[in-house]
Write a protein that holds these residues in place. Structure first.
Motif, PDB file in Angstrom:
ATOM      1  N   GLY A 106       0.794  -1.222   0.000  1.00  0.00           N
ATOM      2  CA  GLY A 106       0.000   0.000   0.000  1.00  0.00           C
ATOM      3  C   GLY A 106       0.825   1.270   0.000  1.00  0.00           C
ATOM      4  O   GLY A 106       0.418   2.276   0.584  1.00  0.00           O
ATOM      5  N   LEU A 107       1.971   1.253  -0.672  1.00  0.00           N
ATOM      6  CA  LEU A 107       2.893   2.382  -0.625  1.00  0.00           C
ATOM      7  C   LEU A 107       2.839   3.288  -1.847  1.00  0.00           C
ATOM      8  O   LEU A 107       3.606   4.251  -1.938  1.00  0.00           O
ATOM      9  N   ILE A 108       1.962   2.987  -2.779  1.00  0.00           N
ATOM     10  CA  ILE A 108       1.759   3.873  -3.923  1.00  0.00           C
ATOM     11  C   ILE A 108       0.404   4.542  -3.748  1.00  0.00           C
ATOM     12  O   ILE A 108      -0.622   3.863  -3.684  1.00  0.00           O
ATOM     13  N   PRO A 109       0.372   5.866  -3.653  1.00  0.00           N
ATOM     14  CA  PRO A 109      -0.918   6.551  -3.480  1.00  0.00           C
ATOM     15  C   PRO A 109      -1.872   6.209  -4.619  1.00  0.00           C
ATOM     16  O   PRO A 109      -1.473   6.194  -5.792  1.00  0.00           O
ATOM     17  N   GLU A 110      -3.102   5.940  -4.285  1.00  0.00           N
ATOM     18  CA  GLU A 110      -4.080   5.597  -5.311  1.00  0.00           C
ATOM     19  C   GLU A 110      -4.220   6.719  -6.342  1.00  0.00           C
ATOM     20  O   GLU A 110      -4.522   6.452  -7.505  1.00  0.00           O
ATOM     21  N   ASN A 111      -4.000   7.958  -5.907  1.00  0.00           N
ATOM     22  CA  ASN A 111      -4.142   9.081  -6.827  1.00  0.00           C
ATOM     23  C   ASN A 111      -3.017   9.162  -7.840  1.00  0.00           C
ATOM     24  O   ASN A 111      -3.082   9.953  -8.774  1.00  0.00           O
ATOM     25  N   MET A 112      -1.959   8.370  -7.652  1.00  0.00           N
ATOM     26  CA  MET A 112      -0.902   8.284  -8.652  1.00  0.00           C
ATOM     27  C   MET A 112      -1.167   7.162  -9.645  1.00  0.00           C
ATOM     28  O   MET A 112      -0.352   6.893 -10.523  1.00  0.00           O
ATOM     29  N   ILE A 113      -2.307   6.497  -9.505  1.00  0.00           N
ATOM     30  CA  ILE A 113      -2.662   5.380 -10.376  1.00  0.00           C
ATOM     31  C   ILE A 113      -3.940   5.725 -11.121  1.00  0.00           C
ATOM     32  O   ILE A 113      -5.009   5.847 -10.518  1.00  0.00           O
ATOM     33  N   GLY A 114      -3.840   5.893 -12.414  1.00  0.00           N
ATOM     34  CA  GLY A 114      -5.009   6.209 -13.203  1.00  0.00           C
ATOM     35  C   GLY A 114      -5.955   5.025 -13.295  1.00  0.00           C
ATOM     36  O   GLY A 114      -5.522   3.885 -13.467  1.00  0.00           O
ATOM     37  N   ASN A 115      -7.255   5.287 -13.143  1.00  0.00           N
ATOM     38  CA  ASN A 115      -8.269   4.231 -13.212  1.00  0.00           C
ATOM     39  C   ASN A 115      -7.994   3.099 -12.216  1.00  0.00           C
ATOM     40  O   ASN A 115      -8.183   1.922 -12.506  1.00  0.00           O
ATOM     41  N   TYR A 116      -7.554   3.480 -11.020  1.00  0.00           N
ATOM     42  CA  TYR A 116      -7.179   2.486 -10.006  1.00  0.00           C
ATOM     43  C   TYR A 116      -8.352   1.590  -9.636  1.00  0.00           C
ATOM     44  O   TYR A 116      -9.482   2.054  -9.435  1.00  0.00           O
ATOM     45  N   ALA A 117      -8.058   0.314  -9.518  1.00  0.00           N
ATOM     46  CA  ALA A 117      -9.033  -0.654  -9.027  1.00  0.00           C
ATOM     47  C   ALA A 117      -8.275  -1.815  -8.403  1.00  0.00           C
ATOM     48  O   ALA A 117      -7.151  -2.128  -8.805  1.00  0.00           O
ATOM     49  N   ALA A 118      -8.857  -2.429  -7.401  1.00  0.00           N
ATOM     50  CA  ALA A 118      -8.236  -3.580  -6.750  1.00  0.00           C
ATOM     51  C   ALA A 118      -9.322  -4.546  -6.303  1.00  0.00           C
ATOM     52  O   ALA A 118     -10.401  -4.129  -5.890  1.00  0.00           O
TER      53      ALA A 118
END
Length: 224
Positions: A106-118
């Motif tokens: 969980g060390l990459i901010p979700e806002n740095m990931i476009g179209n984030y989903a998990a």
């Protein structure tokens, strides 16, 4: 500290074939504001130049490059890349293992990931979206990420030493993205980042190799 070992981190800010050199061999950092930091880290074999004689202090840093060296600085190892589960990373990307490790922790901010989903499948988190590892990292992104690494590296006792963030007084504080604001505040209050000489932070500006070296030096001081 639950992770104290400082590893020899290759500051591969131009490619995976960066050249190891002593600080005395860099002829392009004389008089640079980060000369002392670069000298110290190079002599410890923590950062590398782009050649035997050049460090390129004002060159840019990509998201993947900063993530790789920041993880290594606090002793977080790569994990096997899970093909098809790791955002826009491919099996041929050198940074696949560090991105996978950072995602799993969980060390990459979700806002740095476009179209984030998990989603969780068979007990494993499977991610989708776009990390854009080859994209130059912004100063606000670097600040947010280094604070997350610092927080992660603290054990329960040391977490009490993390200072409550103060309000930022930068002239351009309004330019910091809302999602990144708390991370920048924590990073600044805890001495992980600083502003510019003109009382600005320049959050949307891409970070330089010298700035990355400075932050890595501060992170090392906090986690040694």
């Amino acid at each position: 500290m639950n992770i104290k070992k400082v590893v020899a981190v290759a500051l591969i800010l131009s490619s995976m074939t960066a050249v190891s050199a002593s600080a005395a061999e860099f002829n392009d950092i004389k008089g640079h504001w980060a000369e002392e930091v670069i000298n110290e880290l190079a002599d410890k074999d923590i950062i590398h130049g782009v050649s035997d004689t050049e460090f390129n202090p004002d060159g840019t840093v990509t998201r993947a490059e900063f993530l790789k060296m920041a993880l290594g600085t606090v002793g977080i190892a790569d994990v096997p890349y899970r093909s098809g589960e790791c955002l826009d990373v491919t099996a041929s990307d050198w940074y696949g293992g560090c991105v996978q490790s950072a995602l799993d922790k969980g060390l990459i901010p979700e806002n740095m990931i476009g179209n984030y989903a998990a989603k969780i499948t068979d007990g494993k988190a499977i991610y989708s979206g776009f990390f854009d590892g080859d994209k130059p990292i912004k100063r606000e992104e670097m600040a947010y990420m280094v604070y997350m690494l610092y927080q992660y590296s603290c054990d329960e006792e040391e977490s009490y030493n993390i200072l409550t963030p103060v309000d930022l007084q930068f002239d351009d504080v309004s330019q910091i993205s809302q999602w990144a604001l708390d991370g920048v505040r924590y990073a600044y209050t805890n001495g992980l980042i600083s502003g510019m000489d003109d009382d600005t932070f320049r959050p949307q500006q891409t970070a330089t190799r010298a700035q990355a070296a400075s932050i890595i030096s501060r992170l090392l001081d906090k986690t040694e």
